[in-house]
Design a protein around this motif. Structure first.
Motif, PDB file in Angstrom:
ATOM      1  N   VAL A  98       0.776  -1.240  -0.104  1.00  0.00           N
ATOM      2  CA  VAL A  98      -0.072  -0.145  -0.047  1.00  0.00           C
ATOM      3  C   VAL A  98       0.854   1.218  -0.315  1.00  0.00           C
ATOM      4  CG1 VAL A  98      -2.069  -1.111   1.333  1.00  0.00           C
ATOM      5  CG2 VAL A  98      -0.392   0.075   2.504  1.00  0.00           C
ATOM      6  N   ASN A  99       0.192   2.413  -0.521  1.00  0.00           N
ATOM      7  CA  ASN A  99       0.898   3.788  -0.176  1.00  0.00           C
ATOM      8  C   ASN A  99       1.279   4.045   1.031  1.00  0.00           C
ATOM      9  OD1 ASN A  99      -1.808   3.933  -0.309  1.00  0.00           O
ATOM     10  ND2 ASN A  99      -1.828   6.109  -0.768  1.00  0.00           N
ATOM     11  N   ALA A 100       2.292   4.976   1.278  1.00  0.00           N
ATOM     12  CA  ALA A 100       2.774   5.285   2.542  1.00  0.00           C
ATOM     13  C   ALA A 100       1.628   6.064   3.396  1.00  0.00           C
ATOM     14  CB  ALA A 100       4.044   6.066   2.526  1.00  0.00           C
ATOM     15  N   GLU A 101       0.781   6.882   2.421  1.00  0.00           N
ATOM     16  CA  GLU A 101      -0.252   7.711   3.100  1.00  0.00           C
ATOM     17  C   GLU A 101      -1.135   6.980   3.730  1.00  0.00           C
ATOM     18  OE1 GLU A 101       1.112   7.991   0.450  1.00  0.00           O
ATOM     19  OE2 GLU A 101       1.219  10.172  -0.201  1.00  0.00           O
ATOM     20  N   TYR A 102      -1.636   5.791   3.036  1.00  0.00           N
ATOM     21  CA  TYR A 102      -2.365   4.815   3.740  1.00  0.00           C
ATOM     22  C   TYR A 102      -1.964   3.989   5.020  1.00  0.00           C
ATOM     23  CZ  TYR A 102      -6.245   1.307   3.991  1.00  0.00           C
ATOM     24  OH  TYR A 102      -7.124   0.458   4.172  1.00  0.00           O
ATOM     25  N   ALA A 103      -0.820   3.709   4.780  1.00  0.00           N
ATOM     26  CA  ALA A 103      -0.109   3.071   6.034  1.00  0.00           C
ATOM     27  C   ALA A 103       0.024   3.794   7.170  1.00  0.00           C
ATOM     28  CB  ALA A 103       1.180   2.544   5.489  1.00  0.00           C
ATOM     29  N   VAL A 104       0.248   5.317   6.997  1.00  0.00           N
ATOM     30  CA  VAL A 104       0.383   6.044   8.083  1.00  0.00           C
ATOM     31  C   VAL A 104      -1.153   6.506   8.720  1.00  0.00           C
ATOM     32  CG1 VAL A 104       0.698   8.558   8.740  1.00  0.00           C
ATOM     33  CG2 VAL A 104       2.386   7.062   7.260  1.00  0.00           C
ATOM     34  N   ALA A 105      -2.168   6.543   7.814  1.00  0.00           N
ATOM     35  CA  ALA A 105      -3.397   6.870   8.160  1.00  0.00           C
ATOM     36  C   ALA A 105      -3.916   5.642   8.834  1.00  0.00           C
ATOM     37  CB  ALA A 105      -4.217   7.308   7.029  1.00  0.00           C
ATOM     38  N   MET A 106      -3.697   4.472   8.622  1.00  0.00           N
ATOM     39  CA  MET A 106      -4.348   3.182   9.071  1.00  0.00           C
ATOM     40  C   MET A 106      -3.606   3.175  10.395  1.00  0.00           C
ATOM     41  SD  MET A 106      -6.461   1.715   7.632  1.00  0.00           S
ATOM     42  CE  MET A 106      -7.680   3.011   7.237  1.00  0.00           C
ATOM     43  N   THR A 107      -2.407   3.183  10.380  1.00  0.00           N
ATOM     44  CA  THR A 107      -1.523   2.990  11.780  1.00  0.00           C
ATOM     45  C   THR A 107      -1.949   4.200  12.820  1.00  0.00           C
ATOM     46  OG1 THR A 107       0.331   2.147  10.298  1.00  0.00           O
ATOM     47  CG2 THR A 107       0.837   3.135  12.787  1.00  0.00           C
ATOM     48  N   SER A 108      -2.232   5.242  12.274  1.00  0.00           N
ATOM     49  CA  SER A 108      -2.786   6.416  13.280  1.00  0.00           C
ATOM     50  C   SER A 108      -4.201   5.948  13.801  1.00  0.00           C
ATOM     51  CB  SER A 108      -3.108   7.468  12.220  1.00  0.00           C
ATOM     52  OG  SER A 108      -3.585   8.540  13.140  1.00  0.00           O
ATOM     53  N   ASP A 109      -5.162   5.471  12.940  1.00  0.00           N
ATOM     54  CA  ASP A 109      -6.370   4.900  13.421  1.00  0.00           C
ATOM     55  C   ASP A 109      -6.182   3.775  14.407  1.00  0.00           C
ATOM     56  OD1 ASP A 109      -7.648   6.702  11.954  1.00  0.00           O
ATOM     57  OD2 ASP A 109      -8.646   5.399  10.462  1.00  0.00           O
ATOM     58  N   ASN A 110      -5.442   2.852  14.064  1.00  0.00           N
ATOM     59  CA  ASN A 110      -5.548   1.852  14.805  1.00  0.00           C
ATOM     60  C   ASN A 110      -4.882   2.116  16.125  1.00  0.00           C
ATOM     61  OD1 ASN A 110      -6.109   0.221  13.073  1.00  0.00           O
ATOM     62  ND2 ASN A 110      -4.125  -0.624  12.152  1.00  0.00           N
ATOM     63  N   PHE A 111      -3.518   2.756  16.182  1.00  0.00           N
ATOM     64  CA  PHE A 111      -3.004   3.217  17.363  1.00  0.00           C
ATOM     65  C   PHE A 111      -3.680   4.048  18.392  1.00  0.00           C
ATOM     66  CE2 PHE A 111       1.627   1.877  17.621  1.00  0.00           C
ATOM     67  CZ  PHE A 111       1.413   0.737  16.716  1.00  0.00           C
ATOM     68  N   SER A 112      -4.534   5.238  17.823  1.00  0.00           N
ATOM     69  CA  SER A 112      -5.162   6.120  18.535  1.00  0.00           C
ATOM     70  C   SER A 112      -6.406   5.551  19.097  1.00  0.00           C
ATOM     71  CB  SER A 112      -5.726   7.459  17.659  1.00  0.00           C
ATOM     72  OG  SER A 112      -6.339   7.065  16.589  1.00  0.00           O
ATOM     73  N   ARG A 113      -6.903   4.493  18.170  1.00  0.00           N
ATOM     74  CA  ARG A 113      -8.252   3.814  18.795  1.00  0.00           C
ATOM     75  C   ARG A 113      -7.718   2.968  20.246  1.00  0.00           C
ATOM     76  NH1 ARG A 113     -10.552   1.216  14.576  1.00  0.00           N
ATOM     77  NH2 ARG A 113     -10.768   3.328  13.467  1.00  0.00           N
ATOM     78  N   MET A 114      -6.811   2.263  20.113  1.00  0.00           N
ATOM     79  CA  MET A 114      -6.210   1.423  20.982  1.00  0.00           C
ATOM     80  C   MET A 114      -5.847   2.371  22.375  1.00  0.00           C
ATOM     81  SD  MET A 114      -2.434  -0.883  20.732  1.00  0.00           S
ATOM     82  CE  MET A 114      -1.546   0.645  21.135  1.00  0.00           C
ATOM     83  N   PHE A 115      -5.340   3.411  22.067  1.00  0.00           N
ATOM     84  CA  PHE A 115      -5.019   4.324  23.277  1.00  0.00           C
ATOM     85  C   PHE A 115      -6.494   4.827  23.849  1.00  0.00           C
ATOM     86  CE2 PHE A 115      -0.654   4.816  21.798  1.00  0.00           C
ATOM     87  CZ  PHE A 115      -0.028   4.582  22.943  1.00  0.00           C
ATOM     88  N   GLU A 116      -7.345   5.015  22.950  1.00  0.00           N
ATOM     89  CA  GLU A 116      -8.653   5.571  23.461  1.00  0.00           C
ATOM     90  C   GLU A 116      -9.378   4.512  24.294  1.00  0.00           C
ATOM     91  OE1 GLU A 116      -9.827   8.614  20.067  1.00  0.00           O
ATOM     92  OE2 GLU A 116     -11.033   6.796  19.908  1.00  0.00           O
TER      93      GLU A 116
END
Ligand code: PEP
Ligand code: MG
Length: 536
Positions: A98-116
């Protein structure tokens, strides 16, 4: 030319380039990449650029707003190095093509949800930081990152809304004016703009297309002109010239005593929010600091400032004031001044909720740390301590008891401190009504008319729709001032005013006539008030 009528918050005129604060979120689409190595390199490059940008922001903030407020940038820079985060992005690129933008956005979603989803409030709050750093990387990946305009040219800052913590972090010297959509005249953000002496207007429907255009702001009338015509530009330039001339005339009041024509002396102090404000206290020739709003040291941090960090800040301010009085108000956090790591519960009525002394008496460890830092700094200057939002006698007695405990600890540890003067803020009608009893407990009062007006008139000072009802000259408020002054004097205690009313030139004569001993105003208002007092 577009002319937009807003609401005047802080007077003054500015002409300059508009800078939109807060980027539009980057719209990320998934796409397939064949050269995953190259894609990963793109990611690494964007991350390095984000890190460099954060380093620059940290260094700038360090100079402008001090170590405590600058730390958020350092924390974000360190988060960019987090192994789990980086592995997640890289693995997605390499394994899912996948493109880097998508990988960053997905990682951001996953990690921020995990913290939330975490129980611990501290970790919960980290989800915002994850989104923040991811957004920064994305802007570099997509080429939408702007150079940090605030580092170069001076700008007219345009924002939907500014929180007190965002405002305190801004570089005063880089901003010509604040233009916002949301904001009340009595909010802490407005108070900060006033203390920075920067024109401000609000109730402007923000158009993102204005970014980068030339604009003129008339802080006195609330007008915003986008792409102003020559005639308007000339009018604004004339206005700026007059403002400059007025400033020069006021300079003549530097070095003079603050005294009425009849010979009555009034102490004229300044209000500050962080250590970098000391410079304007001195340049405006204030006779001391009547209100140091220490809560700004706690905002926009990810953890509590330590005793040592606070000590250094208070010591720095005390030493730079070279013997002039420094009234340090203990933490007044809560209501509109929020820091996630305090883990304050959401409240229906935050202005009447867990704030200021109520937090300090509930979370004594936080309070004690601050009291110890203030006492330690007292050895280096002329420091007084002041407790905010007092409503009952027992609160003062309990706060004093904790101050005594802190002294006891320091004595046992062989650490030097002085016996500081103790004061309270009179900000609630309850405190007004029992001010005679309260006066017996303390050395001085400082009347916080911003909150006193809010609580007396039952008007939320944050609600801009109610500004028309917020009558700072309301006879009820003025009667309260008179009562507090008389009760303080009956107990031979001095009494000042540190709310915005202290800087209201229309009322200076009346306040002095009422017998007020001290006025504490934003640094830029010191000389106008000295002049107003002399003309009484
Ligand atoms: C006040 O309430 O008048 C005051 C000076 O405190 P703050 O504005 O910080 O609430
Ligand atoms: Mg207050």
């Amino acid at each position: 030319m577009e002319c937009v009528q807003g609401k005047a918050i802080v007077g003054g005129t500015a002409i300059g380039t508009v800078c939109l604060h807060g980027q539009a979120p980057v719209d990320v689409k998934r796409s397939r990449v064949e050269d995953t190595e190259r894609e990963n390199e793109r990611y690494k490059k964007a991350r390095a650029q984000a890190a460099e940008e954060l380093q620059q922001l940290y260094e700038k903030a360090l100079q402008e707003v001090g170590e405590i407020n600058a730390q958020i940038f350092e924390v974000h820079r360190m988060m960019l190095e987090d192994e789990d985060y980086n592995n997640s992005v890289t693995n997605m690129i390499m394994e899912q093509n996948v493109n880097a933008e998508y990988a960053v956005a997905m990682t951001s979603d996953n990690f921020s949800r995990m913290f939330e989803d975490m129980e611990d409030e501290y970790f919960k709050a980290r989800s915002v930081d994850i989104r923040d750093i991811s957004e920064r990387i994305l802007m570099h990946l997509t080429g939408t990152a702007k150079e940090n305009k605030l580092q170069g040219d001076k700008v007219i800052l345009l924002a939907e809304e500014l929180t007190p913590s965002e405002t305190i972090q801004m570089d005063k010297d880089a901003i010509l004016a604040f233009v916002t959509h949301v904001g009340s005249a009595n909010s802490h953000t407005a108070i900060l703009a006033r203390s920075m002496n920067i024109p401000a207007i609000t109730e402007i429907s923000i158009n993102r297309d204005w970014d980068g255009k030339t604009a003129a702001v008339d802080g006195a009338t609330g007008m915003l002109y986008i792409d102003p015509e020559e005639e308007i530009l000339q009018k604004m330039r004339d206005q700026m010239k007059k403002e400059e001339e007025r400033k020069l005339l006021l300079d003549a009041w530097k070095g003079k005593e603050t005294v009425t024509s009849g010979g009555r002396r009034v102490e004229l102090y300044a209000n500050i929010g962080n250590e970098s404000d000391v410079a304007s206290v001195l340049t405006n020739d204030a006779e001391g600091v009547g209100l140091f709003r220490t809560e700004f040291l706690y905002l926009e941090r990810t953890e509590f400032p330590t005793e040592q960090e606070q000590f250094q800040t208070y010591k720095y301010v005390a030493e730079n004031l070279a013997g002039k009085k420094l009234v340090i108000r203990t933490l007044d956090i809560g209501a509109d001044k929020q820091a996630d790591y305090f883990e304050l519960e959401k409240e229906e009525n935050p202005a009447m909720g867990m704030r200021a002394i109520r937090i300090c008496l509930t979370r004594k460890d936080i309070f004690k740390t601050q009291l110890r830092a203030i006492l330690r700094a007292s050895a280096f200057g002329n420091i007084s301590v002041m407790f905010p939002m007092i409503a009952s006698l027992w609160e003062v007695q309990e706060a004093k008891k904790l101050l005594e405990e802190a002294k006891g600890e320091l004595s046992a540890e062989g650490i030097a401190y002085k016996d500081v003067e103790i004061g309270i803020m009179i900000e609630t009608p309850a405190a007004v009504m029992i001010s005679r009893e309260l006066a017996k407990e303390v050395d001085f009062f400082s009347i916080g008319t911003n909150d006193l007006t809010q609580y007396t008139l039952a008007i939320d000072r944050q609600n801009q729709k109610l500004d028309a009802f917020y009558d700072a000259h309301h006879p009820a408020v003025l009667a309260m001032l008179q009562m507090v002054i008389e009760n303080a004097h009956a107990e031979k205690k001095w009494v000042g005013i540190c709310g915005e009313l202290a800087a209201d030139e229309k009322l200076t004569g009346k306040l002095v006539e009422m017998g007020v001993d001290e006025l504490s105003v934003s640094p830029g208002m010191v000389l106008p008030i000295r002049k107003a007092i002399a003309e009484i």
